[in-house]
Motif scaffolding. Structure first.
Motif, PDB file in Angstrom:
ATOM      1  N   ASN A   8       7.390   4.257  13.810  1.00  0.00           N
ATOM      2  CA  ASN A   8       5.970   4.331  14.116  1.00  0.00           C
ATOM      3  C   ASN A   8       5.754   5.288  15.282  1.00  0.00           C
ATOM      4  O   ASN A   8       6.702   5.745  15.927  1.00  0.00           O
ATOM      5  CB  ASN A   8       5.397   2.943  14.425  1.00  0.00           C
ATOM      6  CG  ASN A   8       6.057   2.279  15.608  1.00  0.00           C
ATOM      7  OD1 ASN A   8       6.022   2.791  16.734  1.00  0.00           O
ATOM      8  ND2 ASN A   8       6.680   1.125  15.376  1.00  0.00           N
TER       9      ASN A   8
ATOM     10  N   ASN B  85      -2.810   1.927  -4.503  1.00  0.00           N
ATOM     11  CA  ASN B  85      -3.963   1.619  -3.660  1.00  0.00           C
ATOM     12  C   ASN B  85      -5.230   1.294  -4.429  1.00  0.00           C
ATOM     13  O   ASN B  85      -6.184   0.765  -3.844  1.00  0.00           O
ATOM     14  CB  ASN B  85      -4.250   2.796  -2.724  1.00  0.00           C
ATOM     15  CG  ASN B  85      -3.154   3.010  -1.717  1.00  0.00           C
ATOM     16  OD1 ASN B  85      -2.306   2.155  -1.515  1.00  0.00           O
ATOM     17  ND2 ASN B  85      -3.148   4.169  -1.081  1.00  0.00           N
TER      18      ASN B  85
ATOM     19  N   TYR C 184      -9.406   5.594   7.091  1.00  0.00           N
ATOM     20  CA  TYR C 184      -9.448   6.823   6.300  1.00  0.00           C
ATOM     21  C   TYR C 184     -10.514   6.789   5.206  1.00  0.00           C
ATOM     22  O   TYR C 184     -10.746   7.809   4.544  1.00  0.00           O
ATOM     23  CB  TYR C 184      -8.084   7.094   5.667  1.00  0.00           C
ATOM     24  CG  TYR C 184      -7.149   7.886   6.537  1.00  0.00           C
ATOM     25  CD1 TYR C 184      -6.763   9.179   6.199  1.00  0.00           C
ATOM     26  CD2 TYR C 184      -6.612   7.338   7.700  1.00  0.00           C
ATOM     27  CE1 TYR C 184      -5.883   9.910   6.985  1.00  0.00           C
ATOM     28  CE2 TYR C 184      -5.731   8.054   8.498  1.00  0.00           C
ATOM     29  CZ  TYR C 184      -5.375   9.341   8.138  1.00  0.00           C
ATOM     30  OH  TYR C 184      -4.500  10.054   8.923  1.00  0.00           O
TER      31      TYR C 184
ATOM     32  N   SER D  68      -8.531   0.782   5.429  1.00  0.00           N
ATOM     33  CA  SER D  68      -8.154   1.804   6.402  1.00  0.00           C
ATOM     34  C   SER D  68      -9.370   2.561   6.929  1.00  0.00           C
ATOM     35  O   SER D  68     -10.389   2.694   6.238  1.00  0.00           O
ATOM     36  CB  SER D  68      -7.192   2.801   5.742  1.00  0.00           C
ATOM     37  OG  SER D  68      -7.017   3.955   6.528  1.00  0.00           O
TER      38      SER D  68
ATOM     39  N   LYS E  93      -7.930   4.425  -1.025  1.00  0.00           N
ATOM     40  CA  LYS E  93      -8.225   3.198  -0.270  1.00  0.00           C
ATOM     41  C   LYS E  93      -9.674   2.772  -0.502  1.00  0.00           C
ATOM     42  O   LYS E  93      -9.962   1.567  -0.625  1.00  0.00           O
ATOM     43  CB  LYS E  93      -7.954   3.407   1.207  1.00  0.00           C
ATOM     44  CG  LYS E  93      -6.485   3.599   1.565  1.00  0.00           C
ATOM     45  CD  LYS E  93      -5.616   2.427   1.144  1.00  0.00           C
ATOM     46  CE  LYS E  93      -5.884   1.182   1.986  1.00  0.00           C
ATOM     47  NZ  LYS E  93      -4.963   0.065   1.616  1.00  0.00           N
TER      48      LYS E  93
ATOM     49  N   TYR F 111      -5.548   9.983   0.064  1.00  0.00           N
ATOM     50  CA  TYR F 111      -5.247   8.644   0.563  1.00  0.00           C
ATOM     51  C   TYR F 111      -6.533   7.864   0.826  1.00  0.00           C
ATOM     52  O   TYR F 111      -6.682   6.716   0.378  1.00  0.00           O
ATOM     53  CB  TYR F 111      -4.410   8.734   1.839  1.00  0.00           C
ATOM     54  CG  TYR F 111      -4.259   7.415   2.557  1.00  0.00           C
ATOM     55  CD1 TYR F 111      -3.433   6.415   2.063  1.00  0.00           C
ATOM     56  CD2 TYR F 111      -4.973   7.162   3.732  1.00  0.00           C
ATOM     57  CE1 TYR F 111      -3.311   5.195   2.707  1.00  0.00           C
ATOM     58  CE2 TYR F 111      -4.852   5.946   4.396  1.00  0.00           C
ATOM     59  CZ  TYR F 111      -4.028   4.969   3.877  1.00  0.00           C
ATOM     60  OH  TYR F 111      -3.916   3.764   4.531  1.00  0.00           O
TER      61      TYR F 111
ATOM     62  N   ALA G 111      -0.236   7.143  -5.151  1.00  0.00           N
ATOM     63  CA  ALA G 111      -1.255   6.572  -4.273  1.00  0.00           C
ATOM     64  C   ALA G 111      -2.342   5.856  -5.068  1.00  0.00           C
ATOM     65  O   ALA G 111      -2.768   4.752  -4.721  1.00  0.00           O
ATOM     66  CB  ALA G 111      -1.866   7.665  -3.396  1.00  0.00           C
TER      67      ALA G 111
ATOM     68  N   ALA H 129       0.843  -1.197   0.000  1.00  0.00           N
ATOM     69  CA  ALA H 129       0.000   0.000   0.000  1.00  0.00           C
ATOM     70  C   ALA H 129       0.873   1.239   0.000  1.00  0.00           C
ATOM     71  O   ALA H 129       2.018   1.221   0.443  1.00  0.00           O
ATOM     72  CB  ALA H 129      -0.921   0.011   1.221  1.00  0.00           C
ATOM     73  N   TYR H 130       0.307   2.317  -0.498  1.00  0.00           N
ATOM     74  CA  TYR H 130       0.914   3.641  -0.387  1.00  0.00           C
ATOM     75  C   TYR H 130       0.299   4.283   0.847  1.00  0.00           C
ATOM     76  O   TYR H 130      -0.911   4.498   0.914  1.00  0.00           O
ATOM     77  CB  TYR H 130       0.606   4.460  -1.634  1.00  0.00           C
ATOM     78  CG  TYR H 130       1.262   5.830  -1.656  1.00  0.00           C
ATOM     79  CD1 TYR H 130       2.459   6.034  -2.326  1.00  0.00           C
ATOM     80  CD2 TYR H 130       0.671   6.911  -1.002  1.00  0.00           C
ATOM     81  CE1 TYR H 130       3.060   7.290  -2.350  1.00  0.00           C
ATOM     82  CE2 TYR H 130       1.261   8.164  -1.023  1.00  0.00           C
ATOM     83  CZ  TYR H 130       2.455   8.346  -1.694  1.00  0.00           C
ATOM     84  OH  TYR H 130       3.041   9.584  -1.708  1.00  0.00           O
ATOM     85  N   THR H 131       1.105   4.603   1.854  1.00  0.00           N
ATOM     86  CA  THR H 131       0.579   5.057   3.142  1.00  0.00           C
ATOM     87  C   THR H 131       1.051   6.454   3.544  1.00  0.00           C
ATOM     88  O   THR H 131       0.771   6.894   4.661  1.00  0.00           O
ATOM     89  CB  THR H 131       0.957   4.063   4.252  1.00  0.00           C
ATOM     90  OG1 THR H 131       2.390   3.936   4.310  1.00  0.00           O
ATOM     91  CG2 THR H 131       0.325   2.704   4.003  1.00  0.00           C
TER      92      THR H 131
ATOM     93  N   VAL I 157       0.177   9.578   3.812  1.00  0.00           N
ATOM     94  CA  VAL I 157      -1.107  10.256   3.661  1.00  0.00           C
ATOM     95  C   VAL I 157      -0.946  11.728   3.297  1.00  0.00           C
ATOM     96  O   VAL I 157      -1.772  12.280   2.545  1.00  0.00           O
ATOM     97  CB  VAL I 157      -1.971  10.102   4.928  1.00  0.00           C
ATOM     98  CG1 VAL I 157      -2.282   8.640   5.172  1.00  0.00           C
ATOM     99  CG2 VAL I 157      -1.293  10.710   6.142  1.00  0.00           C
TER     100      VAL I 157
END
Length: 469
Positions: A342, A264, A289, A287, A315, A311, A260, A244-246, A248
Motif C-alpha cells: 500500500n 465490479n 472513483y 469508491s 464501480k 475502473y 474489471a 473487487a478489481y482494483t 485502476v
C-alpha cells in the motif's frame, strides 16, 4: 368470539421481533372478511418485509389439540382462519433473551409475526380450528430446528387445558428441556473476497464469530453460472462483498477492462439477485472513483456519479446493481490502506532506503484503513441502520498524497522535505502503459454515517498508530 371493527394495530412483546397485530375484520349476518396479509400497510407499521414464499394451513379437529414448541430457521406470519388458539412462544435464539416466554390467545382478528429462532406452539380452544402461516423459506429436510418440551419447568407455560388432557404427538412429548436446547445462532454472514485486504480486516473484525463464513474466489466464483445454487442462500442474513478489481491503470487495457467489468459489475449484479430472492442484506464497497473530482466541496451520498475511467465506470455500474437489492448498504470509501502492499508502506520503505520521492500534490482526500471500513460495516449491520449508500472514510482534515507522504517520513524519523510535490500530469508524463484518470477531489462527506452513531477515526491518528506500533 371474533371482534369486528378493530383498527390495524401493532403490539410489541417481551421477545424481540415477536409482534402481535390486531387485524380489521369486517362482518355481517353472512360471515366476515379480513386482509390476512397486506404488505404495504403492515410494513408501514414496522413489520419486516420478510418476503414469504410458502403458505401453509393447519387444521385441527378437536379443542385441546396441542402442537409442540418448534423453532424453525425462517420467519412466520401466523393468523387464525377459523376458531381460536392459545399460543406460546419461547425465544430459542442465542442471546440475552434466550428462554423468554410470551403467551396470547389468537382468533381471526389477531395475528402474530414470529421471527426465525423463536419457538412456537399452539393449543386449540375450539373444535374445527384452522390457522394459516406464511413462511419466507421453503421446507427442507436439511433445515436445522430447535425444539422445547411443552412441559418444560423453566418456561412454565400456563396451558389453558392441562397437557395431561390433550392430544400431543409422541415426538412432541420427547422434546428436550430448556437446559438441553442448543440455542439457534443468527443467520450467517458470508464475506466474499476474503483473501483481499478488506477481507482480512473483516476476519479480524469478526474474529471468534461462528456465524461468519469466508469465501475466496477459489471457494466461490461470483461469475459462475451456477452461483444461485452454490449455497443454501436462505441460511444467510448478510453478504459482504469485499471482492473487487482494483488495478485502476490495468483496467484501461482490453484485458483489464473485461476483468474489471466482470468483477465490479457483473458479479455484483449476480449477488444482488441472490440477495433480493432470499431476503439477504447485501453490503457492497464502492469508491471515490465514481466521481470526476471536479466538485469544490465534499461529495455526499446524493451526488450524481460521473466516473472518468474504466475502473470508476465499473464501480458505478456495480453500485447501481447493488441498489436493486431491497436490503443493501453501499459503502463508499477512498484511498484504502490495508495489510499488504500500500501507499503508506511504500513511502516508509522509500524513507528507510534513502529514496527521495516525487508524490502527487493536486489530489486531495482522506486515507481509509481497512480496519475502519470493517468496523463501519459491522456498525451498519449491527445497528440496523436504514438501508442505502453511506460514505465511509477516515476522519480528520483532507490532505494531498504528498502531504501524507511527508507525514509518513516524519513519523518514521526521516526528513519530510525529502518529499517533492508534483502534479498528476508530471508524475505520469513518462508512463508507457495506460494510466487511469484520477479524481482530483476525493473528499467524501461523512455526516450521514455519523448520524447512525458511527464516528470515523481520524486518519492521521490511525496512521500514527500503524507506523509507531
Amino acid at each position: 368470539m371474533t371482534e369486528f371493527g378493530k383498527g390495524l394495530v401493532r403490539t410489541e412483546t417481551n421477545i424481540p421481533g415477536l409482534v402481535v397485530f390486531d387485524l380489521p375484520v369486517h362482518g355481517d349476518s353472512r360471515g366476515w372478511f379480513k386482509e390476512n396479509w397486506q404488505r404495504e400497510k403492515m410494513t408501514a407499521l414496522g413489520l419486516p418485509d420478510f418476503g414469504p414464499v410458502q403458505n401453509n394451513i393447519s387444521f385441527n379437529d378437536a379443542a385441546g389439540t396441542t402442537r409442540g414448541i418448534h423453532a424453525e430457521p425462517w420467519d412466520k406470519w401466523v393468523s387464525v382462519a377459523t376458531g381460536r388458539i392459545f399460543g406460546a412462544w419461547v425465544d430459542l435464539r442465542e442471546g440475552a433473551t434466550f428462554g423468554a416466554v410470551f403467551t396470547a390467545e389468537l382468533d381471526p382478528s389477531r395475528a402474530i409475526f414470529v421471527p426465525r429462532g423463536v419457538g412456537n406452539s399452539y393449543q386449540t380452544l375450539e373444535a374445527d380450528t384452522a390457522y394459516t402461516y406464511l413462511v419466507n423459506d421453503h421446507w427442507s429436510p436439511d433445515a436445522e430446528y430447535a425444539f422445547l418440551n411443552l412441559a418444560d419447568e423453566t418456561a412454565a407455560i400456563d396451558w389453558p387445558i392441562p397437557l395431561s388432557e390433550v392430544e400431543i404427538s409422541a415426538k412432541d412429548r420427547a422434546h428436550p428441556r430448556l437446559a438441553d436446547v442448543t440455542p439457534i445462532p443468527p443467520r450467517k454472514i458470508l464475506v466474499v473476497g476474503a483473501a483481499g485486504q478488506l477481507g482480512r480486516a473483516l476476519r479480524a473484525e469478526y474474529a471468534g464469530a461462528d456465524h461468519v463464513e469466508y469465501a475466496t474466489r477459489a471457494d466461490l466464483d461470483l461469475t459462475a453460472p451456477d452461483l444461485e445454487s452454490a449455497r443454501r442462500w436462505r441460511e444467510y442474513g448478510v453478504i459482504i462483498n469485499a471482492a473487487a478489481y482494483t488495478a485502476v491503470d490495468v483496467a484501461e487495457t482490453p484485458a483489464g477492462r473485461r476483468d474489471a467489468w466482470a468483477a465490479n459489475a457483473t458479479a455484483v449484479g449476480a449477488l444482488a439477485r441472490i440477495a433480493a430472492a432470499n431476503a439477504i442484506t447485501l453490503v457492497h464497497v464502492s469508491s471515490d472513483y465514481v466521481f470526476d473530482g471536479t466538485k469544490d466541496a465534499p461529495y455526499d451520498e446524493t451526488e450524481p456519479v460521473a466516473p472518468l475511467g474504466v475502473y470508476g465506470q465499473t464501480k458505478a455500474a456495480g453500485d447501481a446493481a447493488a441498489a436493486t437489492a431491497p436490503r443493501h448498504y453501499i459503502v463508499r470509501t477512498s484511498w484504502v490502506i490495508g495489510e499488504g502492499k500500500n501507499f503508506v508502506g511504500t513511502m516508509a520503505s522509500l524513507a528507510e532506503r534513502g529514496v527521495d520521492p516525487s508524490v502527487v500534490d493536486d489530489q486531495r482526500g482522506r486515507l481509509t484503513f481497512t480496519s475502519e471500513i470493517a468496523r463501519g460495516i459491522a456498525h451498519l449491520i449491527d445497528s440496523e441502520a436504514a438501508f442505502g449508500t453511506y460514505n465511509l472514510t477516515g476522519g480528520g482534515q483532507p490532505l494531498t498524497w504528498a502531504e501524507i507522504a511527508r507525514e509518513v517520513f516524519t513519523l518514521t524519523g526521516h526528513d519530510a522535505s525529502r518529499v517533492t510535490g508534483v502534479s498528476t500530469e508530471d508524475y505520469f508524463a513518462a508512463a508507457t502503459a495506460p494510466v487511469a484518470p484520477r479524481p482530483r477531489n476525493s473528499v467524501l462527506d461523512l455526516q450521514k454515517i455519523r448520524a447512525t452513531g458511527f464516528e470515523p477515526a481520524d486518519a492521521l491518528d490511525t496512521l500514527r498508530r500503524e507506523l509507531i506500533r
